[in-house]
Design a protein around this motif. Sequence first.
Motif: not given
Length: 216
Positions: A7-13
């Motif tokens: 979920v953090t990777i998706v937000l950063i992306a």
Amino acid sequence: MYNLSLVTIVLIAANALISYKGFNDFSFFEKYKFNIGAIRRGEQIRMFSSGFLHADFTHLFVNMFTLYFFADVVVSGLGNLNFIIIYVASLILGNLLSLYFHKDEYYYSAVGASGAVTGILYSAILLQPGMSLYMFFIPIPIPAYIFGIGYLLYSIYGMKKRIGNIGHDAHFGGAIGGYLVTLILAPYLLQTNIEMVLLLALPIILLFVLHKMGKL
């Protein structure tokens, strides 16, 4: 702290891709940035969309770097869904506070995930107040709660003096969002860590006292 969840990777992306679109598409940037006049005309989507736009690569990097350091504390402590709830609530509350303080400044505009990221930062401090932070210019670790309180006090000063081209009120609103929503989602903190809960509330109380007194 460094094991990024999906979920953090998706937000950063999402922040990176939408910001990059805004860097290269002026009309897109103008359509979705936070702007008082447009929001008061009914374009409430800007209250959310502006949190995924950034002014430049440095602005984007600083916000995502901060998110990178603190996101896993919140995900580990409260889970993916609650992390998203805190992130979105902090983003919205940050912009609501900006709207409140600048409601008559029709040309006031802002962008950035700072409110959401500050909310995650404050949530992480509540969950793990014993964390220490290492700053590039300070050779010794700083207790996270000292940093959090100091950051909000600086935000109050920045709001009062209008320092730089920075949305200090959005940062503060985001911190309030992270603080309140974390306590709603993890009420046990009121029993296990009441001293830290009260300590972190002090700059929030100070903000509203100063505003009531007409000092902001």
